[in-house]
Scaffold this motif. Structure first.
Motif, PDB file in Angstrom:
ATOM      1  N   TYR A   1     -63.785   1.357  -9.375  1.00  0.00           N
ATOM      2  CA  TYR A   1     -64.899   1.364  -8.433  1.00  0.00           C
ATOM      3  C   TYR A   1     -65.779   0.152  -8.717  1.00  0.00           C
ATOM      4  O   TYR A   1     -66.210  -0.047  -9.859  1.00  0.00           O
ATOM      5  N   LEU A   2     -66.043  -0.624  -7.675  1.00  0.00           N
ATOM      6  CA  LEU A   2     -66.922  -1.784  -7.840  1.00  0.00           C
ATOM      7  C   LEU A   2     -68.378  -1.317  -7.805  1.00  0.00           C
ATOM      8  O   LEU A   2     -68.819  -0.708  -6.832  1.00  0.00           O
ATOM      9  N   MET A   3     -69.094  -1.609  -8.875  1.00  0.00           N
ATOM     10  CA  MET A   3     -70.502  -1.220  -8.951  1.00  0.00           C
ATOM     11  C   MET A   3     -71.402  -2.309  -8.373  1.00  0.00           C
ATOM     12  O   MET A   3     -72.322  -2.048  -7.626  1.00  0.00           O
ATOM     13  N   GLN A   4     -71.144  -3.547  -8.805  1.00  0.00           N
ATOM     14  CA  GLN A   4     -71.967  -4.659  -8.313  1.00  0.00           C
ATOM     15  C   GLN A   4     -71.246  -5.966  -8.619  1.00  0.00           C
ATOM     16  O   GLN A   4     -70.540  -6.071  -9.631  1.00  0.00           O
ATOM     17  N   ILE A   5     -71.459  -6.944  -7.755  1.00  0.00           N
ATOM     18  CA  ILE A   5     -70.870  -8.264  -7.982  1.00  0.00           C
ATOM     19  C   ILE A   5     -71.757  -9.297  -7.304  1.00  0.00           C
ATOM     20  O   ILE A   5     -72.344  -9.025  -6.248  1.00  0.00           O
ATOM     21  N   ASP A   6     -71.861 -10.487  -7.902  1.00  0.00           N
ATOM     22  CA  ASP A   6     -72.653 -11.537  -7.283  1.00  0.00           C
ATOM     23  C   ASP A   6     -71.910 -12.126  -6.081  1.00  0.00           C
ATOM     24  O   ASP A   6     -70.690 -11.993  -5.961  1.00  0.00           O
ATOM     25  N   ALA A   7     -72.653 -12.813  -5.232  1.00  0.00           N
ATOM     26  CA  ALA A   7     -72.059 -13.386  -4.014  1.00  0.00           C
ATOM     27  C   ALA A   7     -70.949 -14.383  -4.343  1.00  0.00           C
ATOM     28  O   ALA A   7     -70.020 -14.573  -3.553  1.00  0.00           O
ATOM     29  N   ASP A   8     -71.035 -15.013  -5.525  1.00  0.00           N
ATOM     30  CA  ASP A   8     -70.010 -15.988  -5.908  1.00  0.00           C
ATOM     31  C   ASP A   8     -68.944 -15.357  -6.814  1.00  0.00           C
ATOM     32  O   ASP A   8     -68.213 -16.067  -7.503  1.00  0.00           O
ATOM     33  N   ASP A   9     -68.862 -14.039  -6.805  1.00  0.00           N
ATOM     34  CA  ASP A   9     -67.855 -13.280  -7.562  1.00  0.00           C
ATOM     35  C   ASP A   9     -68.093 -13.292  -9.066  1.00  0.00           C
ATOM     36  O   ASP A   9     -67.229 -12.874  -9.838  1.00  0.00           O
ATOM     37  N   ARG A  10     -69.247 -13.761  -9.488  1.00  0.00           N
ATOM     38  CA  ARG A  10     -69.550 -13.707 -10.915  1.00  0.00           C
ATOM     39  C   ARG A  10     -70.217 -12.367 -11.252  1.00  0.00           C
ATOM     40  O   ARG A  10     -70.663 -11.626 -10.392  1.00  0.00           O
ATOM     41  N   PHE A  11     -70.267 -12.055 -12.536  1.00  0.00           N
ATOM     42  CA  PHE A  11     -70.941 -10.848 -13.047  1.00  0.00           C
ATOM     43  C   PHE A  11     -70.474  -9.599 -12.311  1.00  0.00           C
ATOM     44  O   PHE A  11     -71.251  -8.914 -11.638  1.00  0.00           O
ATOM     45  N   ALA A  12     -69.177  -9.331 -12.441  1.00  0.00           N
ATOM     46  CA  ALA A  12     -68.545  -8.211 -11.746  1.00  0.00           C
ATOM     47  C   ALA A  12     -68.561  -6.986 -12.648  1.00  0.00           C
ATOM     48  O   ALA A  12     -68.059  -7.025 -13.772  1.00  0.00           O
ATOM     49  N   LEU A  13     -69.154  -5.918 -12.146  1.00  0.00           N
ATOM     50  CA  LEU A  13     -69.240  -4.670 -12.910  1.00  0.00           C
ATOM     51  C   LEU A  13     -68.445  -3.593 -12.177  1.00  0.00           C
ATOM     52  O   LEU A  13     -68.713  -3.311 -11.002  1.00  0.00           O
TER      53      LEU A  13
END
Ligand SMILES: [Fe+2]
Length: 204
Positions: A70-82
């Motif tokens: 399950y994707l919790m959060q991700i930056d617009a540039d696909d960095r910092f994917a939780l």
């Protein structure tokens, strides 16, 4: 809490945590010490078990292999994917790298991580020699930090599903140069980036 208020509380807690993680990386770079600070932030998030209920983040049906991711959060540039990964017991991965930093902590359940070191010089692209350097059990209150070229394998044992938070410096879907390492044959192969599919999007 209602499901809606739980979701709002989760999104706020996740956003605040990732803000701090971004700042740690920006100010200190990608070092083992910085990853330990990131791990502390994620451990504090995972300790709020009520934000990640099993009813909302179930594993696959009993005895089914693979994970619900399950994707919790991700930056617009696909960095910092939780992500939150929910797995049944009996899953294992081959030893693999990530090519980005990774930190894994547990909301619930135990997962054995084996960390490997290469004993060859890495000069042959499709051959390796590995030995187990360390074993770490990821469970509530204990997490693991992995530098981009660290090699690990995971093994879910016991009789309960796991819900673990996985944070990566870059989205898994963007990591297309990963490797799997066979410690018995010494073979190095491309790591299947779809290994932990089926991915489940944005319930988060
Ligand atoms: Fe991994």
């Amino acid at each position: 809490m209602t499901e809606i208020s739980t979701r709002a509380a989760r999104q706020a807690a996740v956003a605040a945590t990732v803000d701090r993680v971004r700042r740690i990386e920006r100010e200190r770079g990608v070092t083992p010490a910085a990853l330990q600070s990131i791990r502390a932030e994620l451990l504090a998030l995972a300790a709020q078990e009520h934000l990640f209920p099993a009813t909302e983040f179930p594993p696959p049906p009993p005895r089914e292999r693979g994970a619900n991711r399950y994707l919790m959060q991700i930056d617009a540039d696909d960095r910092f994917a939780l992500y939150l990964n929910a797995l049944n017991p009996g899953n294992a991965t081959p030893p693999h790298d990530h090519t980005t930093w990774a930190v894994v902590v547990a909301v619930e359940g135990r997962e054995l991580n084996r960390l490997y070191e290469r004993t060859d010089d890495g000069s042959e692209p499709d051959r390796c020699e590995l030995r187990v350097r360390e074993e770490i059990v990821v469970e509530p209150g204990r997490g693991i930090c992995l530098m981009p070229d660290d090699i690990h394998s995971i093994h879910t044992a016991g009789d309960r599903p796991t819900r673990h938070l996985h944070m990566y410096g870059l989205a898994l879907e963007r990591l297309d140069d990963r490797h799997a390492f066979d410690p018995h044959t010494g073979e190095v192969t491309r790591y299947n980036r779809a290994f932990l599919k089926p991915a489940q999007g944005g319930k988060g």
